[in-house]
Design a protein around this motif. Structure first.
Motif, PDB file in Angstrom:
ATOM      1  N   SER A  79       9.301  -4.395  -6.716  1.00 39.81           N
ATOM      2  CA  SER A  79       9.587  -5.526  -5.827  1.00 39.81           C
ATOM      3  C   SER A  79       8.588  -6.663  -5.981  1.00 39.81           C
ATOM      4  CB  SER A  79       9.596  -5.049  -4.370  1.00 39.81           C
ATOM      5  OG  SER A  79       8.352  -4.439  -4.041  1.00 39.81           O
ATOM      6  N   ASP A  80       7.377  -6.365  -6.476  1.00 33.97           N
ATOM      7  CA  ASP A  80       6.386  -7.427  -6.642  1.00 33.97           C
ATOM      8  C   ASP A  80       6.510  -8.152  -7.980  1.00 33.97           C
ATOM      9  OD1 ASP A  80       5.653  -5.306  -8.156  1.00 33.97           O
ATOM     10  OD2 ASP A  80       3.582  -5.183  -7.448  1.00 33.97           O
ATOM     11  N   GLY A  81       7.505  -7.770  -8.812  1.00 34.31           N
ATOM     12  CA  GLY A  81       7.763  -8.472 -10.066  1.00 34.31           C
ATOM     13  C   GLY A  81       6.829  -8.138 -11.195  1.00 34.31           C
ATOM     14  N   VAL A  82       6.190  -6.971 -11.173  1.00 39.02           N
ATOM     15  CA  VAL A  82       5.264  -6.567 -12.232  1.00 39.02           C
ATOM     16  C   VAL A  82       6.037  -5.798 -13.299  1.00 39.02           C
ATOM     17  CG1 VAL A  82       3.206  -5.230 -12.791  1.00 39.02           C
ATOM     18  CG2 VAL A  82       3.311  -6.542 -10.662  1.00 39.02           C
ATOM     19  N   ILE A  83       5.826  -6.151 -14.559  1.00 35.69           N
ATOM     20  CA  ILE A  83       6.453  -5.456 -15.696  1.00 35.69           C
ATOM     21  C   ILE A  83       5.572  -4.288 -16.099  1.00 35.69           C
ATOM     22  CG2 ILE A  83       7.188  -5.676 -18.087  1.00 35.69           C
ATOM     23  CD1 ILE A  83       7.788  -8.591 -17.547  1.00 35.69           C
ATOM     24  N   THR A  84       6.154  -3.094 -16.140  1.00 31.90           N
ATOM     25  CA  THR A  84       5.423  -1.883 -16.487  1.00 31.90           C
ATOM     26  C   THR A  84       6.032  -1.245 -17.735  1.00 31.90           C
ATOM     27  OG1 THR A  84       6.814  -0.537 -15.035  1.00 31.90           O
ATOM     28  CG2 THR A  84       4.832  -1.504 -14.061  1.00 31.90           C
ATOM     29  N   MET A  85       5.434  -0.134 -18.162  1.00 37.20           N
ATOM     30  CA  MET A  85       5.954   0.574 -19.329  1.00 37.20           C
ATOM     31  C   MET A  85       7.330   1.151 -19.062  1.00 37.20           C
ATOM     32  SD  MET A  85       2.615   2.510 -20.913  1.00 37.20           S
ATOM     33  CE  MET A  85       2.184   3.288 -19.366  1.00 37.20           C
ATOM     34  N   ASP A 133       7.029  -2.486  12.786  1.00 33.29           N
ATOM     35  CA  ASP A 133       7.810  -3.712  12.725  1.00 33.29           C
ATOM     36  C   ASP A 133       8.882  -3.671  11.645  1.00 33.29           C
ATOM     37  OD1 ASP A 133       6.137  -3.636  10.601  1.00 33.29           O
ATOM     38  OD2 ASP A 133       5.262  -5.641  10.879  1.00 33.29           O
ATOM     39  N   GLY A 134       8.785  -2.690  10.713  1.00 33.54           N
ATOM     40  CA  GLY A 134       9.815  -2.543   9.675  1.00 33.54           C
ATOM     41  C   GLY A 134       9.760  -3.627   8.615  1.00 33.54           C
ATOM     42  N   ALA A 135       8.630  -4.288   8.459  1.00 31.17           N
ATOM     43  CA  ALA A 135       8.550  -5.369   7.474  1.00 31.17           C
ATOM     44  C   ALA A 135       8.476  -4.860   6.055  1.00 31.17           C
ATOM     45  CB  ALA A 135       7.325  -6.224   7.775  1.00 31.17           C
ATOM     46  N   ALA A 136       8.060  -3.593   5.920  1.00 27.44           N
ATOM     47  CA  ALA A 136       7.904  -3.049   4.561  1.00 27.44           C
ATOM     48  C   ALA A 136       9.149  -2.378   4.044  1.00 27.44           C
ATOM     49  CB  ALA A 136       6.736  -2.049   4.535  1.00 27.44           C
ATOM     50  N   GLY A 137      10.254  -2.460   4.730  1.00 26.03           N
ATOM     51  CA  GLY A 137      11.449  -1.751   4.289  1.00 26.03           C
ATOM     52  C   GLY A 137      12.000  -2.279   2.984  1.00 26.03           C
ATOM     53  N   ALA A 138      11.891  -3.576   2.736  1.00 23.58           N
ATOM     54  CA  ALA A 138      12.454  -4.141   1.516  1.00 23.58           C
ATOM     55  C   ALA A 138      11.547  -3.955   0.315  1.00 23.58           C
ATOM     56  CB  ALA A 138      12.732  -5.627   1.721  1.00 23.58           C
ATOM     57  N   GLU A 160       8.818   4.701  -7.037  1.00 26.45           N
ATOM     58  CA  GLU A 160       7.595   5.495  -6.957  1.00 26.45           C
ATOM     59  C   GLU A 160       7.210   5.806  -5.514  1.00 26.45           C
ATOM     60  OE1 GLU A 160       4.734   3.227  -9.021  1.00 26.45           O
ATOM     61  OE2 GLU A 160       5.486   3.704 -11.025  1.00 26.45           O
ATOM     62  N   ASP A 161       7.636   4.954  -4.562  1.00 22.70           N
ATOM     63  CA  ASP A 161       7.303   5.186  -3.160  1.00 22.70           C
ATOM     64  C   ASP A 161       8.177   6.257  -2.518  1.00 22.70           C
ATOM     65  OD1 ASP A 161       5.464   3.159  -3.434  1.00 22.70           O
ATOM     66  OD2 ASP A 161       6.872   1.604  -2.767  1.00 22.70           O
ATOM     67  N   MET A 162       9.265   6.627  -3.169  1.00 22.72           N
ATOM     68  CA  MET A 162      10.203   7.588  -2.586  1.00 22.72           C
ATOM     69  C   MET A 162       9.949   9.014  -3.063  1.00 22.72           C
ATOM     70  SD  MET A 162      13.637   5.245  -2.951  1.00 22.72           S
ATOM     71  CE  MET A 162      14.657   6.480  -2.166  1.00 22.72           C
ATOM     72  N   HIS A 163       9.028   9.211  -4.001  1.00 17.82           N
ATOM     73  CA  HIS A 163       8.774  10.541  -4.556  1.00 17.82           C
ATOM     74  C   HIS A 163       7.324  10.945  -4.295  1.00 17.82           C
ATOM     75  CE1 HIS A 163      12.567  10.958  -6.895  1.00 17.82           C
ATOM     76  NE2 HIS A 163      12.505   9.627  -6.905  1.00 17.82           N
ATOM     77  N   LEU A 164       7.112  12.267  -4.218  1.00 18.83           N
ATOM     78  CA  LEU A 164       5.769  12.824  -4.060  1.00 18.83           C
ATOM     79  C   LEU A 164       5.110  12.901  -5.428  1.00 18.83           C
ATOM     80  CD1 LEU A 164       6.456  15.704  -1.493  1.00 18.83           C
ATOM     81  CD2 LEU A 164       5.161  13.600  -1.071  1.00 18.83           C
ATOM     82  N   LEU A 167      -9.230  -8.152  -6.038  1.00 19.02           N
ATOM     83  CA  LEU A 167      -9.109  -9.319  -5.176  1.00 19.02           C
ATOM     84  C   LEU A 167      -8.047 -10.288  -5.706  1.00 19.02           C
ATOM     85  CD1 LEU A 167     -10.169 -10.853  -2.705  1.00 19.02           C
ATOM     86  CD2 LEU A 167     -11.932 -11.863  -4.179  1.00 19.02           C
ATOM     87  N   GLU A 168      -8.010 -10.469  -7.007  1.00 16.85           N
ATOM     88  CA  GLU A 168      -7.005 -11.355  -7.604  1.00 16.85           C
ATOM     89  C   GLU A 168      -5.597 -10.816  -7.378  1.00 16.85           C
ATOM     90  OE1 GLU A 168      -5.636 -14.723  -9.529  1.00 16.85           O
ATOM     91  OE2 GLU A 168      -7.687 -14.243  -8.910  1.00 16.85           O
ATOM     92  N   ARG A 169      -5.438  -9.516  -7.457  1.00 18.30           N
ATOM     93  CA  ARG A 169      -4.126  -8.924  -7.203  1.00 18.30           C
ATOM     94  C   ARG A 169      -3.717  -9.123  -5.731  1.00 18.30           C
ATOM     95  NH1 ARG A 169      -1.952  -5.316 -10.826  1.00 18.30           N
ATOM     96  NH2 ARG A 169      -1.001  -4.149  -9.111  1.00 18.30           N
ATOM     97  N   LYS A 170      -4.669  -9.039  -4.822  1.00 20.12           N
ATOM     98  CA  LYS A 170      -4.362  -9.290  -3.418  1.00 20.12           C
ATOM     99  C   LYS A 170      -3.868 -10.720  -3.190  1.00 20.12           C
ATOM    100  CE  LYS A 170      -5.397  -5.526  -0.975  1.00 20.12           C
ATOM    101  NZ  LYS A 170      -4.464  -4.909   0.020  1.00 20.12           N
ATOM    102  N   LYS A 171      -4.526 -11.676  -3.850  1.00 24.69           N
ATOM    103  CA  LYS A 171      -4.130 -13.051  -3.699  1.00 24.69           C
ATOM    104  C   LYS A 171      -2.718 -13.300  -4.231  1.00 24.69           C
ATOM    105  CE  LYS A 171      -8.805 -14.997  -3.975  1.00 24.69           C
ATOM    106  NZ  LYS A 171      -9.718 -15.885  -4.748  1.00 24.69           N
ATOM    107  N   ARG A 172      -2.355 -12.619  -5.291  1.00 18.34           N
ATOM    108  CA  ARG A 172      -1.037 -12.811  -5.919  1.00 18.34           C
ATOM    109  C   ARG A 172       0.050 -11.982  -5.251  1.00 18.34           C
ATOM    110  NH1 ARG A 172      -1.166 -15.233 -11.108  1.00 18.34           N
ATOM    111  NH2 ARG A 172      -3.301 -15.787 -11.742  1.00 18.34           N
ATOM    112  N   GLY A 173      -0.324 -11.151  -4.250  1.00 17.86           N
ATOM    113  CA  GLY A 173       0.672 -10.348  -3.563  1.00 17.86           C
ATOM    114  C   GLY A 173       1.152  -9.142  -4.337  1.00 17.86           C
ATOM    115  N   LEU A 174       0.341  -8.621  -5.250  1.00 19.36           N
ATOM    116  CA  LEU A 174       0.696  -7.440  -6.019  1.00 19.36           C
ATOM    117  C   LEU A 174       0.280  -6.175  -5.272  1.00 19.36           C
ATOM    118  CD1 LEU A 174      -0.410  -8.666  -9.557  1.00 19.36           C
ATOM    119  CD2 LEU A 174       1.793  -9.006  -8.405  1.00 19.36           C
ATOM    120  N   LYS A 175       1.002  -5.108  -5.546  1.00 20.66           N
ATOM    121  CA  LYS A 175       0.736  -3.838  -4.875  1.00 20.66           C
ATOM    122  C   LYS A 175      -0.588  -3.242  -5.330  1.00 20.66           C
ATOM    123  CE  LYS A 175       5.341  -2.202  -3.635  1.00 20.66           C
ATOM    124  NZ  LYS A 175       6.270  -1.068  -3.726  1.00 20.66           N
ATOM    125  N   ASP A 176      -1.204  -2.455  -4.438  1.00 20.17           N
ATOM    126  CA  ASP A 176      -2.438  -1.752  -4.775  1.00 20.17           C
ATOM    127  C   ASP A 176      -2.131  -0.587  -5.696  1.00 20.17           C
ATOM    128  OD1 ASP A 176      -3.825  -3.504  -3.187  1.00 20.17           O
ATOM    129  OD2 ASP A 176      -3.725  -2.192  -1.412  1.00 20.17           O
TER     130      ASP A 176
END
Length: 355
Positions: A203-209, A300-305, A310-314, A344-353
């Motif tokens: 959702s954050d638009g990062v291209i991965t392998m 507040d349910g803001a993180a639903g979208a 990867e967030d749905m699996h253990l 810090l740069e990733r936080k500014k760009r809104g990328l996931k931890d």
């Protein structure tokens, strides 16, 4: 008084020649040519008819006609001799010209090996006359006479072999630690993005392998230790890209960040690589845990979208890099994910931890 015999014969001959010329002129005008008529066959000795050559059947043979026929026959023989001489000269001239090497076409009937290319094998066990009979050249008994014969060439009678007494150096020592990386140029990534084949799944638009495998840039089975991003084709780069790969060159980082993008180098061990490429192989999270993560602590349910695969699996917890690679992933110039400035740069760009 009668004339002498010689004078009489001379007069008769002259008169015969004149009459023969006159008759030849008349016959040529009447019959087109004396030669157009077939020659009469020469009779046998018993035949009483006189011999005639080139004479019309209605004309009785005479001395002038005989002389004219002989002259025509000699002319024809002369022409034939000239024609034969011309043909023979042409044939001789053709034989003098070089014909070149003969051309041989390859076919099944003349297909064979070069002389000496195949050596006939000596047959063993065919009697003492062949010099390889009975024991077939192996001698009597022993390890070398048995089937599967011989010892290893490096065998030294039981003592430690020579190559084992030498120290391990170079590739022999570092082979277990070799990294098998797949090279990917930024120009290739730009081409796949332009074609619409490479699309970020997160959702954050990062291209991965995983996105590269889904785009068909390389098969899933070829990923051993990850991917290295290179700067080839950077002049064609035009989009703003966010990429996460295990390794990246300085030219690739500079090219992507010059277009407003960002590169993060992330360490993957074997288990983390499997969890990244195949998250569906791991069990799903319980519904209560998943609902709590989606709604967040404040509810507040803001993180639903923002929930991804990867967030749905253990998934197993990510391992730290080994001491050998720790300086790489803590260096800002390499854009290591453990560097505080990169986080810090990733936080500014809104990328996931990266956990």
């Amino acid at each position: 008084m009668a004339l002498p015999t010689a004078v009489a014969l001379r007069c008769v001959t002259r008169a015969a020649v004149r009459s023969a010329r006159r008759l030849a002129t008349q016959w040529s005008s009447a019959n087109n040519s004396i030669c157009s008529r077939p020659l009469r066959s020469i009779g046998s000795l018993s035949d009483e008819r006189p011999i005639g050559i080139g004479i019309h059947p209605s004309v009785s043979p005479s001395v002038p006609s005989l002389i004219s026929g002989l002259s025509q026959l000699s002319l024809r023989q002369h022409h034939r001799q000239q024609q034969r001489a011309t043909l023979s000269s042409r044939a001789a001239e053709a034989n003098r010209k070089p014909l070149g090497e003969p051309v041989t076409y390859l076919a099944l009937n003349n297909l064979s090996d070069n002389p000496g290319a195949v050596k006939k094998k000596r047959r063993v066990g065919r009697g003492i006359g062949s010099s390889k009979g009975k024991t077939c050249g192996r001698g009597h008994k022993g390890q070398k006479a048995r089937a599967g014969r011989g010892v290893h060439p490096t065998f030294e009678g039981g003592q430690t072999k020579f190559y084992k007494r030498l120290p391990k150096i170079g590739k022999m020592k570092n082979a277990p630690f070799k990294l098998e990386l797949i090279p990917i140029n930024v120009g290739t990534i730009q081409n796949y993005v332009t074609m619409g084949r490479l699309r970020p799944e997160r959702s954050d638009g990062v291209i991965t392998m995983r996105d590269m495998v889904r785009a068909g840039m390389f098969p899933n089975s070829s990923v051993k230790n990850g991917v290295k991003l290179l700067g080839g084709g950077k002049e064609t780069l035009k989009d703003k890209l966010h990429i996460e790969v295990p390794w990246a060159s300085a030219s690739a980082v500079e090219a992507i960040e010059s277009r407003g993008g960002f590169v993060t180098t992330v360490h993957y061990n074997r288990l983390a690589m499997r969890a990244h490429l195949k998250p569906h192989k791991f069990p799903l999270k319980p519904e209560t845990m998943l609902a709590q993560e989606i709604t967040g602590e404040d509810g507040d349910g803001a993180a639903g979208a923002e929930a991804d695969v990867e967030d749905m699996h253990l998934l197993p917890r990510r391992a730290r890099p080994p001491p050998k690679h720790m300086p790489y992933y803590t260096d800002y110039d390499k854009r290591g994910y453990l560097n505080p400035m990169v986080q810090l740069e990733r936080k500014k760009r809104g990328l996931k931890d990266i956990h």
